[in-house]
Design a protein around this motif. Structure first.
Motif, mmCIF file in Angstrom:
data_model
loop_
_atom_site.group_PDB
_atom_site.id
_atom_site.type_symbol
_atom_site.label_atom_id
_atom_site.label_comp_id
_atom_site.label_asym_id
_atom_site.label_seq_id
_atom_site.Cartn_x
_atom_site.Cartn_y
_atom_site.Cartn_z
ATOM 1 N N CYS A 275 4.311 -3.704 -8.442
ATOM 2 C CA CYS A 275 4.910 -2.895 -7.379
ATOM 3 C C CYS A 275 3.854 -2.096 -6.614
ATOM 4 O O CYS A 275 3.847 -2.077 -5.382
ATOM 5 N N LEU A 276 2.964 -1.457 -7.355
ATOM 6 C CA LEU A 276 1.926 -0.659 -6.707
ATOM 7 C C LEU A 276 1.004 -1.532 -5.857
ATOM 8 O O LEU A 276 0.666 -1.190 -4.714
ATOM 9 N N ALA A 277 0.604 -2.691 -6.421
ATOM 10 C CA ALA A 277 -0.290 -3.589 -5.682
ATOM 11 C C ALA A 277 0.410 -4.162 -4.456
ATOM 12 O O ALA A 277 -0.161 -4.208 -3.354
ATOM 13 N N GLY A 278 1.672 -4.601 -4.621
ATOM 14 C CA GLY A 278 2.414 -5.200 -3.519
ATOM 15 C C GLY A 278 2.693 -4.212 -2.397
ATOM 16 O O GLY A 278 2.517 -4.525 -1.214
ATOM 17 N N LEU A 279 3.122 -3.007 -2.760
ATOM 18 C CA LEU A 279 3.424 -1.995 -1.738
ATOM 19 C C LEU A 279 2.163 -1.567 -0.974
ATOM 20 O O LEU A 279 2.205 -1.342 0.230
ATOM 21 N N SER A 280 1.052 -1.492 -1.695
ATOM 22 C CA SER A 280 -0.212 -1.144 -1.032
ATOM 23 C C SER A 280 -0.598 -2.208 -0.015
ATOM 24 O O SER A 280 -1.030 -1.893 1.111
ATOM 25 N N LEU A 281 -0.459 -3.477 -0.391
ATOM 26 C CA LEU A 281 -0.775 -4.578 0.534
ATOM 27 C C LEU A 281 0.173 -4.583 1.726
ATOM 28 O O LEU A 281 -0.241 -4.863 2.856
ATOM 29 N N PHE A 282 1.464 -4.297 1.472
ATOM 30 C CA PHE A 282 2.434 -4.274 2.577
ATOM 31 C C PHE A 282 2.052 -3.221 3.619
ATOM 32 O O PHE A 282 2.042 -3.486 4.825
ATOM 33 N N VAL A 283 1.737 -2.025 3.139
ATOM 34 C CA VAL A 283 1.354 -0.942 4.053
ATOM 35 C C VAL A 283 0.073 -1.315 4.790
ATOM 36 O O VAL A 283 -0.060 -1.090 6.004
ATOM 37 N N GLY A 284 -0.885 -1.919 4.064
ATOM 38 C CA GLY A 284 -2.159 -2.260 4.669
ATOM 39 C C GLY A 284 -2.063 -3.346 5.725
ATOM 40 O O GLY A 284 -2.790 -3.315 6.724
ATOM 41 N N PHE A 285 -1.150 -4.329 5.533
ATOM 42 C CA PHE A 285 -1.061 -5.456 6.464
ATOM 43 C C PHE A 285 0.006 -5.253 7.547
ATOM 44 O O PHE A 285 -0.172 -5.700 8.678
ATOM 45 N N ASN A 286 1.120 -4.614 7.184
ATOM 46 C CA ASN A 286 2.220 -4.511 8.148
ATOM 47 C C ASN A 286 2.212 -3.193 8.912
ATOM 48 O O ASN A 286 2.437 -3.161 10.122
ATOM 49 N N PHE B 54 3.218 -17.024 13.082
ATOM 50 C CA PHE B 54 3.272 -15.647 13.584
ATOM 51 C C PHE B 54 2.260 -14.698 12.941
ATOM 52 O O PHE B 54 2.029 -13.609 13.469
ATOM 53 N N GLY B 55 1.727 -15.049 11.761
ATOM 54 C CA GLY B 55 0.785 -14.164 11.077
ATOM 55 C C GLY B 55 1.428 -13.341 9.980
ATOM 56 O O GLY B 55 2.658 -13.250 9.864
ATOM 57 N N ALA B 56 0.567 -12.687 9.177
ATOM 58 C CA ALA B 56 1.032 -11.946 7.994
ATOM 59 C C ALA B 56 1.912 -10.745 8.329
ATOM 60 O O ALA B 56 2.947 -10.542 7.675
ATOM 61 N N PRO B 57 1.579 -9.880 9.311
ATOM 62 C CA PRO B 57 2.422 -8.696 9.575
ATOM 63 C C PRO B 57 3.868 -9.075 9.899
ATOM 64 O O PRO B 57 4.810 -8.455 9.381
ATOM 65 N N PHE B 58 4.046 -10.094 10.757
ATOM 66 C CA PHE B 58 5.398 -10.552 11.099
ATOM 67 C C PHE B 58 6.109 -11.100 9.861
ATOM 68 O O PHE B 58 7.291 -10.805 9.626
ATOM 69 N N THR B 59 5.388 -11.907 9.083
ATOM 70 C CA THR B 59 5.975 -12.505 7.871
ATOM 71 C C THR B 59 6.446 -11.424 6.899
ATOM 72 O O THR B 59 7.517 -11.527 6.287
ATOM 73 N N LEU B 60 5.664 -10.360 6.740
ATOM 74 C CA LEU B 60 6.042 -9.258 5.846
ATOM 75 C C LEU B 60 7.269 -8.524 6.353
ATOM 76 O O LEU B 60 8.074 -8.005 5.561
ATOM 77 N N SER B 61 7.453 -8.471 7.677
ATOM 78 C CA SER B 61 8.674 -7.867 8.232
ATOM 79 C C SER B 61 9.889 -8.696 7.847
ATOM 80 O O SER B 61 10.933 -8.158 7.434
ATOM 81 N N VAL B 62 9.778 -10.018 7.984
ATOM 82 C CA VAL B 62 10.864 -10.922 7.576
ATOM 83 C C VAL B 62 11.163 -10.752 6.087
ATOM 84 O O VAL B 62 12.323 -10.674 5.669
ATOM 85 N N LEU B 63 10.091 -10.660 5.273
ATOM 86 C CA LEU B 63 10.261 -10.460 3.834
ATOM 87 C C LEU B 63 10.982 -9.143 3.552
ATOM 88 O O LEU B 63 11.864 -9.090 2.679
ATOM 89 N N LEU B 64 10.629 -8.087 4.248
ATOM 90 C CA LEU B 64 11.245 -6.781 4.016
ATOM 91 C C LEU B 64 12.752 -6.831 4.252
ATOM 92 O O LEU B 64 13.534 -6.390 3.396
ATOM 93 N N PHE B 65 13.169 -7.383 5.404
ATOM 94 C CA PHE B 65 14.599 -7.415 5.723
ATOM 95 C C PHE B 65 15.349 -8.397 4.795
ATOM 96 O O PHE B 65 16.495 -8.139 4.419
ATOM 97 N N THR C 298 4.865 -10.268 -1.441
ATOM 98 C CA THR C 298 3.881 -9.622 -0.569
ATOM 99 C C THR C 298 2.460 -10.054 -0.939
ATOM 100 O O THR C 298 1.644 -10.379 -0.074
ATOM 101 N N MET C 299 2.175 -10.065 -2.229
ATOM 102 C CA MET C 299 0.840 -10.466 -2.699
ATOM 103 C C MET C 299 0.542 -11.919 -2.345
ATOM 104 O O MET C 299 -0.565 -12.258 -1.906
ATOM 105 N N MET C 300 1.539 -12.799 -2.507
ATOM 106 C CA MET C 300 1.324 -14.216 -2.205
ATOM 107 C C MET C 300 1.148 -14.443 -0.703
ATOM 108 O O MET C 300 0.296 -15.230 -0.269
ATOM 109 N N ILE C 301 1.958 -13.754 0.100
ATOM 110 C CA ILE C 301 1.882 -13.921 1.558
ATOM 111 C C ILE C 301 0.551 -13.418 2.089
ATOM 112 O O ILE C 301 -0.116 -14.101 2.894
ATOM 113 N N THR C 302 0.128 -12.245 1.654
ATOM 114 C CA THR C 302 -1.143 -11.694 2.152
ATOM 115 C C THR C 302 -2.333 -12.531 1.697
ATOM 116 O O THR C 302 -3.276 -12.743 2.458
#
Length: 616
Positions: free
Chosen positions: A22-33, A86-97, A122-126
């Motif tokens: 969770c900590l690793a995934g959330l950190s990557l999400f904030v960093g990329f999205n 579309f790239g990682a930031p867009f993909t992470l938005s789709v993942l979030l919703f 999140t870790m796999m996508i990034t």
């Protein structure tokens, strides 16, 4: 009001691992999205809604893969296609919703598992996105000259998924990591390849056909998910037919062998209790001869139904072992609890009405049962079966319609049986007197050493019987070795030595032909295994070798060193002790070696004292 005591919360390994994810995934999400969806335009939101809907649909359509039933979905193809277009930031938005919607759809699933799943994706996508860019990938249409970038990112996605999930199973179930990963790859490779190829198909369709392409892709993916689901249903049906006895509906012998090995592995890893009962219908042949085979079959079915009913709400696995024999594998049951359960079952059968039961000597239906509990030093499933079988044999010998625990005879009965067993083995060893007198004498000496050591180790009666009789019979397989090799004065040739090594396997087969001596097979087969794993026939190492077999190896080697042999020089007791110590930790168990040396030194001291007394 009674006071409540708050216990100290101790997080388990899987909770800690989930926290790390969770900590690793959330950190990557904030960093990329970093919340870029706030600035999306209306056309971009249309794509977010469409792709989120596609991912949710494919997440819901989870299918299982044979043989283990691992769950899998094709939603990863949507995420990978989003990365490529579309790239990682867009993909992470789709993942979030998608994750938010799934949280409300699967409300029964605990919240931290949803969060862990989100972090995992999140870790796999990034990682896949970073690899894609590193290998020269360009977001947008599929470029054939950049295929290595697509292949590399998909490989990283797949490998990271396998490693993260495999490590979770390793943490939770304490399974061997390499074996876990190997099993996952083997079970899911086809579905993963389908997912990865579909991600490239979707990439092309999103760019060239847009929403229509996405709709066609979803139609294809739904059909594929349905096909995988149907394939698994067919597999389970075939598996059920293969694993069930057609007449009784119980599990068959083959399935019992598989599940016994699995339950022993679980018990060994967790230290949980495991017992096994072997049941045989008393005087079944008499009933069969009197009423015919059809009626006899109906009696077997009747007993099977009784077992099913009695074990409905338990984890007990009932199998038809063969003929009128049944096995009950009982996870979580120690020997006494298992015996009580089987006793209740026996009494229930005694009170059951069945046509023709009056012809039985007991005047009612009855069975005899033997129960054996799993112990950590049982290295092979056949040993547990043999123990239960011997207990069943004893129950039959005592008059039938009874339940017997393996090794639970009275002290007097055990002494009588032991004396008779020694005589029976000595009769077989007498064959050595014309072929190889040294092996005959060696077996007797090793037996006497084992008797002393069993007292020193304070073994229980059953262990003492097995250890000492195993020591007496350990070289019985040498009867199969040609006289010319057994009595050769020169050093053995390599091919002759290979033949000598076969004596452990031949001896085991000889022991297994006699119901009384089946439990001695490990001492015959494993007394040439080494503590460092370089012995034969299996190369077992350390604790894999039963403790008393490790002790027998030391006794056997000491006597071989201190006795005249055709192909080696004789050592003094002092020289043999030096060699034992030098080989402790490699050939021999260090702790048991030191214990045996102390025994030998104290024995030699007594001999010297006796000699001095005689001189005076």
């Amino acid at each position: 009001m009674p006071k409540r005591t708050l216990g100290v919360f101790k997080p388990s390994r899987n909770h800690l691992y989930a926290l790390f994810l969770c900590l690793a995934g959330l950190s990557l999400f904030v960093g990329f999205n970093h919340g870029e969806f706030i600035h999306y335009t209306s056309p971009t939101w249309v794509w977010v809604y469409a792709l989120t809907g596609a991912a949710v649909l494919l997440t819901v359509l989870v299918f299982q893969l044979p043989p283990q039933g691992n769950g899998l979905s094709l939603d990863s193809s949507v995420y990978l296609a989003c990365v490529f277009v579309f790239g990682a930031p867009f993909t992470l938005s789709v993942l979030l919703f998608t994750s938010i919607i799934n949280f409300f759809i699967e409300r029964k699933t605990v919240w931290w598992k949803h969060l862990s799943n989100f972090a995992l994706y999140t870790m796999m996508i990034t990682a896949a996105s970073a690899t894609f860019k590193l290998l020269g990938g360009v977001e947008g249409p599929l470029l054939s000259q950049r295929l290595s970038a697509y292949a590399g990112s998909m490989a990283v996605y797949f490998v990271l998924n396998t490693l993260l999930i495999g490590f979770y199973y390793y943490m939770v179930f304490q399974e061997e990591l390499f074996a876990t990963l190997k099993g996952m790859v083997k079970d899911t490779l086809l579905a993963y390849l389908s997912t990865l190829v579909l991600s490239l198909v979707l990439t092309i369709m999103l760019v060239h056909n847009q929403i229509v392409g996405l709709a066609l892709f979803l139609f294809l993916s739904v059909l594929l998910s349905y096909a995988f689901k149907q394939m698994f249903i067919m597999y389970r049906e075939l598996e059920a037919r293969a694993n069930r006895d057609q007449r009784t509906g119980l599990f068959n012998h083959s399935y019992f062998e598989v599940v016994l090995e699995e339950e022993m592995r679980k018990s060994r890893a967790s230290g949980s209790e495991l017992s096994m009962a072997m049941i045989d219908i008393d005087d079944f042949k008499k009933y069969n001869d009197h009423f015919g085979h059809l009626k006899g079959d109906s009696l077997i079915v009747f007993l099977a139904e009784l077992f099913k009913k009695a074990t409905t709400d338990t984890e007990i696995i009932v199998s038809r072992y063969g003929g009128e024999e049944f096995t009950l594998l009982m996870p979580g049951y120690d020997s006494l609890t298992a015996k009580q359960f089987i006793e209740d079952l026996r009494k229930n059968l005694n009170n059951s009405l069945f046509e023709g039961s009056e012809i039985f000597p007991q005047g009612c239906l009855s069975f005899s049962a033997g129960i054996a509990a799993y112990q950590p030093d049982i290295h092979d499933k056949s040993e547990l079966v043999d123990h239960a079988d011997q207990a069943l044999y004893y129950a039959k010998k005592q008059g039938k319609n009874m339940v017997h625990l393996y090794g639970n005879q009275s002290p007097l009965e055990q002494d009588i049986d032991f004396s008779q067993d020694v005589r029976d083995i000595e009769q077989q060893l007498n064959l050595f007197m014309y072929k190889d007198m040294e092996t005959f004498k060696h077996s007797k000496r090793v037996f006497r050493y084992a008797m002393d050591i069993s007292e020193l180790l304070e073994l229980d009666t059953l262990s003492k019987r097995q250890f000492t009789l195993g020591a007496l019979i350990h070289d019985i397989g040498k009867l199969e070795i040609p006289w010319s090799i057994l009595n050769k004065k020169d050093k053995l040739e390599p091919e002759e030595w290979e033949m000598v090594k076969w004596h452990v396997t031949w001896g085991k087969k000889m022991a297994l032909t006699n119901e009384k001596f089946k439990d001695l097979a490990p001492y015959i087969e494993l007394h040439h295994e080494r503590y460092d794993g370089k012995g034969y026939p299996y190369g077992f190492k350390g604790e894999e070798i039963p403790r008393l077999c490790r002790m027998l190896t030391i006794i056997d080697s000491f006597d071989a060193m201190t006795t005249q042999r055709p192909y080696q020089s004789t050592k003094s007791v002092k020289e043999a002790i030096i060699e034992l110590r030098e080989c402790a930790g490699t050939q021999f168990d260090p702790g048991l070696t030191e214990l045996f040396i102390q025994y030998i030194e104290s024995r030699e001291l007594l001999k010297n004292d006796a000699g001095v007394s005689n001189v005076h």
